[in-house]
Design a protein around this motif. Structure first.
Motif, PDB file in Angstrom:
ATOM      1  N   SER A 215      18.929 -31.923 -36.889  1.00 25.04           N
ATOM      2  CA  SER A 215      17.532 -32.222 -36.570  1.00 25.04           C
ATOM      3  C   SER A 215      16.885 -32.816 -37.817  1.00 25.04           C
ATOM      4  N   PRO A 216      15.629 -33.282 -37.730  1.00 22.83           N
ATOM      5  CA  PRO A 216      14.950 -33.695 -38.967  1.00 22.83           C
ATOM      6  C   PRO A 216      14.947 -32.602 -40.029  1.00 22.83           C
ATOM      7  N   GLN A 217      14.790 -31.345 -39.625  1.00 18.19           N
ATOM      8  CA  GLN A 217      14.849 -30.238 -40.577  1.00 18.19           C
ATOM      9  C   GLN A 217      16.250 -30.121 -41.175  1.00 18.19           C
ATOM     10  N   GLY A 218      17.267 -30.290 -40.331  1.00 14.58           N
ATOM     11  CA  GLY A 218      18.640 -30.251 -40.821  1.00 14.58           C
ATOM     12  C   GLY A 218      18.957 -31.414 -41.734  1.00 14.58           C
ATOM     13  N   ALA A 219      18.425 -32.598 -41.397  1.00  8.55           N
ATOM     14  CA  ALA A 219      18.642 -33.767 -42.249  1.00  8.55           C
ATOM     15  C   ALA A 219      17.989 -33.577 -43.612  1.00  8.55           C
ATOM     16  N   LEU A 220      16.835 -32.928 -43.637  1.00  9.16           N
ATOM     17  CA  LEU A 220      16.181 -32.636 -44.911  1.00  9.16           C
ATOM     18  C   LEU A 220      17.034 -31.676 -45.744  1.00  9.16           C
ATOM     19  N   ALA A 221      17.587 -30.649 -45.090  1.00 12.12           N
ATOM     20  CA  ALA A 221      18.461 -29.705 -45.806  1.00 12.12           C
ATOM     21  C   ALA A 221      19.694 -30.420 -46.345  1.00 12.12           C
ATOM     22  N   TRP A 222      20.255 -31.314 -45.550  1.00 12.23           N
ATOM     23  CA  TRP A 222      21.409 -32.114 -45.970  1.00 12.23           C
ATOM     24  C   TRP A 222      21.048 -32.976 -47.185  1.00 12.23           C
ATOM     25  N   ALA A 223      19.934 -33.686 -47.105  1.00 11.67           N
ATOM     26  CA  ALA A 223      19.527 -34.565 -48.201  1.00 11.67           C
ATOM     27  C   ALA A 223      19.274 -33.776 -49.481  1.00 11.67           C
ATOM     28  N   ARG A 224      18.647 -32.629 -49.343  1.00 16.89           N
ATOM     29  CA  ARG A 224      18.356 -31.806 -50.527  1.00 16.89           C
ATOM     30  C   ARG A 224      19.642 -31.273 -51.158  1.00 16.89           C
ATOM     31  N   ALA A 225      20.602 -30.872 -50.325  1.00 15.77           N
ATOM     32  CA  ALA A 225      21.867 -30.366 -50.850  1.00 15.77           C
ATOM     33  C   ALA A 225      22.682 -31.472 -51.511  1.00 15.77           C
ATOM     34  N   MET A 226      22.541 -32.678 -51.012  1.00 14.74           N
ATOM     35  CA  MET A 226      23.282 -33.821 -51.553  1.00 14.74           C
ATOM     36  C   MET A 226      22.620 -34.387 -52.809  1.00 14.74           C
ATOM     37  N   GLU A 227      21.329 -34.152 -52.974  1.00 11.55           N
ATOM     38  CA  GLU A 227      20.553 -34.835 -53.997  1.00 11.55           C
ATOM     39  C   GLU A 227      21.048 -34.638 -55.430  1.00 11.55           C
ATOM     40  N   PRO A 228      21.401 -33.426 -55.870  1.00  9.55           N
ATOM     41  CA  PRO A 228      21.877 -33.306 -57.259  1.00  9.55           C
ATOM     42  C   PRO A 228      23.087 -34.182 -57.557  1.00  9.55           C
ATOM     43  N   THR A 229      24.018 -34.249 -56.613  1.00  7.24           N
ATOM     44  CA  THR A 229      25.198 -35.094 -56.807  1.00  7.24           C
ATOM     45  C   THR A 229      24.831 -36.565 -56.694  1.00  7.24           C
ATOM     46  N   LEU A 230      24.002 -36.895 -55.712  1.00 10.85           N
ATOM     47  CA  LEU A 230      23.647 -38.293 -55.488  1.00 10.85           C
ATOM     48  C   LEU A 230      22.877 -38.873 -56.677  1.00 10.85           C
TER      49      LEU A 230
END
Length: 471
Positions: A215-230
């Motif tokens: 969901s949009p909430q899930g996509a936000l969680a995904w983006a936040r978890a990916m952000e340090p590496t990205l």
């Protein structure tokens, strides 16, 4: 299966194939690629495609639009379709800093596609995409995302189409094989699947309501978890503006010096873990580290208790002296548990989180409990069938009045709630170390923190009945 002529059929996951129904989107993406250079490519199926939709605009605008990103996601795409797209113009004029690839779940879909691929074939298809990206974009760093979990069921009347369990297991194994493509230089692998899970291993319906697409909430969680590496791969600033006060949740490598080489031990774990194929994995700090078992520690304070408990079992010791929850999270995010499926995982961590040093501040009991919960989620994500034993933090300090005692007691009370989750046992043996007046005898912990052989015997005796069911 072999063909009539005795040859193995071709793996269609590596044969470029144009996807039906998306010619207009492909032309649009080719035009966008030729029109300007992008610093970030997001390549994948409907999970990536959805980031183009209005409900996901806030996530896109925060994390991806500022990086001049191009969305190359296609609903229903499989590895063979991505290969065709990339070979036919979508990489023209491009030299991005990073390409993120999330693909494979449709290759395992035995309900909607006539050809279904094995984990090995999906990994080969992904490898072919990586090879193509490396050929056409030699300066681009590739971030492979582990295939997201899926448990959705397709039905026709009362009959299940395909098998949800088989799709889940295929993706799990394919992701383990794909992770081997990472070289730590130009190709990197990241697992963020824990953000979609609840502690019992089921998918969080708020983050993945159809049990397949975030969901949009899930996509936000995904983006936040990916952000340090990205942001590290991009060489830019972290775009996660949400304040994170709890350092127990923020993965970091070595913080403190000890009597061993932290990074060398990490490397040794990565070397031996798959060869060992452990039945039991212990995760923790020096209390676990200095018990016994492989990889061998410079100090072994409980070898007899270890032998009595584990005998000939294959056991991996992931204890690291001075570790806190955030160090364990980093190690889990950097391969120490990848590909392992032990029957039991024993977690004993948290006591060091109460210490303030020059390198880290102390956490509250509630913050440490969150860190332990995050560790459980990562283990659940990587090995859904493993049974978890979460140990109560052992008492420390000679007297009942020691400041650590009250913090440990509060933490154990909070952590005990994990024992209500199916598949998780909470085991608090602290009282077995204490005399009636609360004093901690040196015979059990000679430094009032680390068990002696007699102390480890107490721990081993408490674990023995729980592990006995596997014999």
């Amino acid at each position: 299966m072999p063909t009539a002529q005795g040859r193995q059929p071709a793996n269609t996951a590596v044969i470029p194939s144009q996807q039906k129904g998306w010619a207009a989107r492909h032309e649009e993406k080719v035009k966008a690629a030729r029109a300007e250079k992008h610093d970030l490519l997001l390549i994948g199926d409907s999970i990536t495609h959805n980031l183009d939709l209005p409900p996901y605009k806030a996530v896109w605008d925060q994390f991806f639009a500022p990086r001049r990103a191009l969305n190359l996601g296609y609903s229903g795409a499989r590895t063979e379709n991505i290969l065709w797209n990339l070979q036919n113009g979508e990489l023209d004029n491009q030299s991005p800093k990073v390409a993120v690839l999330l693909i494979g779940t449709n290759n395992s879909d035995d309900a909607n596609y006539p050809i279904v691929h094995t984990p090995e074939q999906i990994a080969e298809g992904t490898q072919a995409i990586v090879a193509l990206l490396r050929e056409k974009l030699p300066e681009t760093k590739i971030l492979l995302l582990r295939i997201f979990p899926r448990t959705n069921v397709y039905r026709k009347g009362n009959e299940e189409l395909g098998s949800a369990r088989r799709r889940f297991q295929t993706n799990l194994r394919a992701a383990e094989l794909v992770a081997r493509l990472a070289d730590g230089k130009m190709v990197h692998c990241l697992d963020v699947n824990h953000v979609f899970l609840r502690l019992d291993g089921s998918l969080d319906p708020e983050r993945m309501p159809d049990l397949l697409h975030p969901s949009p909430q899930g996509a936000l969680a995904w983006a936040r978890a990916m952000e340090p590496t990205l942001c590290q791969l991009m060489g830019d600033s972290n775009r996660d503006t949400a304040a994170v006060d709890n350092t127990a949740l923020a993965p970091v490598p070595k913080l403190e010096n000890d009597c061993y080489d932290w990074y060398a031990r990490h490397a040794e774990v990565l070397k031996v873990k798959n060869q060992l194929a452990p039945e039991v994995v212990l995760i923790g700090d020096s209390i676990t580290h200095f018990w016994a078992g492989p990889p061998r520690a410079p100090i072994q304070n409980g070898p007899q208790a270890w032998q009595t408990l584990f005998g000939e079992r294959r056991v991996l010791n992931l204890g690291f002296g001075w570790d806190r929850t955030q160090n364990v999270l980093w190690r889990l995010d950097h391969g120490e548990f990848d590909g392992l499926h032990p029957r039991w995982v024993i977690i004993n961590i948290g006591t060091n989180n109460f210490s303030t040093t020059a390198n880290a501040r102390a956490n509250t009991p509630a913050q440490v409990a969150e860190g332990i919960r995050a560790i459980c989620l990562r283990v659940r994500s990587k090995s859904p069938e493993s049974r978890l034993i979460v140990m109560g933090v052992l008492p420390r300090g000679a007297k009942a009045s020691d400041p650590f005692r009250s913090k440990i007691g509060e933490l154990n009370k909070l952590a005990s709630e994990l024992g209500q989750v199916p598949g998780i046992t909470f085991l608090d043996i602290g009282e077995k170390f204490l005399q009636p007046d609360g004093e901690l005898p040196r015979s059990l912990m000679n430094d009032f923190c680390h068990p002696t052989e007699a102390g480890y015997a107490i721990w081993a005796a408490a674990l023995a009945p729980l592990l006995a069911g596997d014999r």
